[in-house]
Design a protein around this motif. Structure first.
Motif: not given
Length: 590
Positions: A10-23, A25-40
């Motif tokens: 998840v951290m690796g995917v978030a890093i790639v998303a941050f670097i790509s600058n396509r989304l 950064v606030g959306v990437v951060a929220i999706l990262t937190a929700l992913s950690l919750y969704g994946l248990g």
């Protein structure tokens, strides 16, 4: 798949998303937190706990404190003081970095960065430099300044407490400064050397520079002679024309705002608009039993145009305005504001009465509340924001002393560990509102909610790294790489791992992850744990490669519009300096 592995993915995917600058950064951060919750990996409470974290509340309060310093004129005063003493882009950059480092040692890096943004915007614009060129160096200086004192950051306190528990000897209040002074000086040298790598063309969110605005208004409206406003104190039974003065009396206003003819008898409370030589005015006041209500605002007294409780505004008569067709004259009072100058059909009518038309411009002056009410007055269009003008131009007044006192009390509470940071910050923010330095609406607007969302969501990632076992995986890797080496190789590996981790999680989280590692290395070798911990504190602060590495970087990024990839080249130069101090200088002293 283990929770540790999931967290690292998840951290690796978030890093790639941050670097790509396509989304965003606030959306990437929220999706990262929700992913950690969704994946248990985290439960819901842990995933969203960051939004109520004391560090987030402290940062929010610092935005309000910074708004108080700005609204009271302190920040613009500091900017004016700096720019009055430095000349040139490099000199300004150095001066801003030094001031930021000192503030960071007293106010924490986050508070220093938040307070410095308006100073940077004003001072950079005043010498014709893009603020984006200065904001990144200021963010870097905030990180360096945090290593000047024990209270400079939470990390320093954690490291000192750990040293006390492990060796019985913590670090003194200014002991960090032994390395901190080198870090500040080295960071300034590095930034000056590689300043060509700092982007200048970015979407900087800034206000207009009003540094020479008063001069421009004086020139445009030709405020050379000005006018006196004189009040009739006693019935005289004569008209303005009958006073027989050498001064030029050109208008009379009644107490209710009406206009009286120059040939009509004067009554108590009437106000005369007069121009002329000062000695002629004084003679008229004595002979006709008048009192001076207002003295001329002109070139020689232009500093009185913008004060703490009074200000000026330039307005345009709006299309279809009810003011169109109304007769006005220089010196006429409309409500609580007075007309200082008129541009009718592009020309200055001096003291003559004119009939306003759409597009005419007026320069008005009056109490601060009256000027600010023009913002919502539909009959005119404001040329400039009165609040921004007042902040930049007004001299220090009562509110400035109040704001300074509140900030000083907060700093004392923080430096003396008298209150928790969040408590001290929130009390200071409330005091700014209660003492009317800022309004409640200003306080809410001052908070960067985007940044708070970003930090609050990323705290979930820091929690997952620690709780899932990912920290232990990283620790094992460090021990295997540096296991048989001497002091320098061990410190080098610890620095690189800590600094790499710190580019994407908070420096507090990276220290918490790496502290067990350095203590284990100290127990398994002859390396002094205090030396390891001091080096760790420096490594955790070397977060310069991404805009999300520190709140200071985020503050600068939010104000300048930096891209994710803008940080790495100048950041690497600074990291080289910090690497040298952490790996080679620290063993000499500790």
């Amino acid at each position: 798949m283990t929770d540790a592995t999931v967290t690292l993915i998840v951290m690796g995917v978030a890093i790639v998303a941050f670097i790509s600058n396509r989304l965003p950064v606030g959306v990437v951060a929220i999706l990262t937190a929700l992913s950690l919750y969704g994946l248990g990996v985290l439960d819901l409470g842990s995933a969203v706990a960051g939004f109520g974290d004391p560090a987030v509340l402290f940062l929010a309060s610092l935005f309000v404190v910074a708004e108080g310093l700005d609204a009271s004129g302190i920040t613009s005063w500091i900017a004016r003081s700096i720019t009055a003493r430095v000349h040139g882009e490099t000199a300004l950059m150095v001066a801003l970095m030094v001031v930021t480092a000192v503030l960071a040692a007293l106010l924490t890096p986050n508070g220093a960065a938040a307070a410095m943004v308006p100073i940077v915007l004003t001072s950079a614009r005043s010498i014709g430099v893009s603020p984006a060129k200065m904001l990144m160096p200021v963010a870097f200086a905030a990180s360096a300044g945090a290593l000047l004192t024990l209270s400079g950051s939470v990390v320093n306190v954690l490291v000192s407490q750990t040293a006390q528990e492990a060796t019985g000897q913590g670090f003194g209040y200014f002991e960090f400064g032994i390395a901190g002074v080198l870090l500040v000086g080295g960071s300034i040298l590095a930034v000056v050397t590689v300043q060509r790598w700092i982007p200048v063309e970015r979407d900087t969110k800034q206000t207009k520079d009003f540094g020479r605005h008063v001069d421009a208004l004086v020139e445009h409206y030709e405020l050379e002679q000005g006018f006196y406003r004189l009040r009739v104190d006693e019935e005289s039974g004569v008209s303005a024309q009958g006073l027989g003065s050498r001064a030029e009396l050109y208008a009379v206003q009644t107490p209710d705002g009406g206009v009286r003819g120059l040939d009509e008898d004067l009554h108590t409370g009437d106000e005369l608009l007069v121009t002329g030589q000062d000695e002629d005015i004084e003679e008229l006041v004595r002979s006709a039993n008048l009192s001076i209500v207002q003295t001329p605002l002109r070139r020689s007294t232009q500093s009185q145009l913008v004060l703490e409780e009074a200000g000026a505004a330039e307005v345009i008569v709006a299309p279809r305005s009810a003011l169109a067709g109304r007769s006005v004259f220089t010196g006429m009072r409309i409500g609580t504001v007075t007309i200082l100058g008129i541009r009718h059909k592009g020309k200055d009518p001096r003291t003559a009465e004119v009939e306003l038309q759409e597009g005419d411009t007026l320069l008005v002056h009056g109490p601060r509340d009256g000027i600010f009410r023009l913002v919502d007055f539909q009959e005119v269009v404001l040329v400039d924001c009165p609040e921004s003008m007042r902040r930049q131009l007004a001299p220090l007044g009562r509110r400035a002393w109040v704001a300074g006192a509140i900030t000083l009390v907060m700093i004392v509470a923080l430096s003396g560990n008298l209150l928790e940071p969040a408590v001290a910050g929130l009390l200071a923010a409330c005091a700014m509102v209660l003492f009317k330095v800022v309004s409640a609406e200003q306080a809410y607007r001052a908070i960067s909610w985007q940044m708070l969302v970003l930090i609050g969501a990323l705290i979930a990632l820091s929690t997952a790294i620690t709780s899932s076992g990912a920290a232990e995986l990283l620790a094992d890797r460090v021990l295997s790489v540096a296991g048989g080496g001497g002091v320098v190789p061990v410190l080098a590996v610890v620095f690189l791992v800590t600094a790499a981790l710190g580019q994407f999680v908070s420096n507090t989280a990276s220290v918490l992850v790496m502290t067990p590692v350095v203590l284990a290395i100290g127990e398994a070798s002859t390396i002094d744990p205090r030396m390891m911990l001091m080096s760790l504190a420096i490594a955790s602060g070397a977060s310069f490669l991404t805009p999300i590495a520190t709140p200071a970087n985020m503050i600068a990024g939010a104000a300048s519009g930096y891209h994710f990839s803008d940080y790495w080249r100048p950041g690497l130069a600074l990291m080289a300096v910090w690497f040298i101090v952490a790996v080679f200088f620290v063993p000499i002293v500790w």
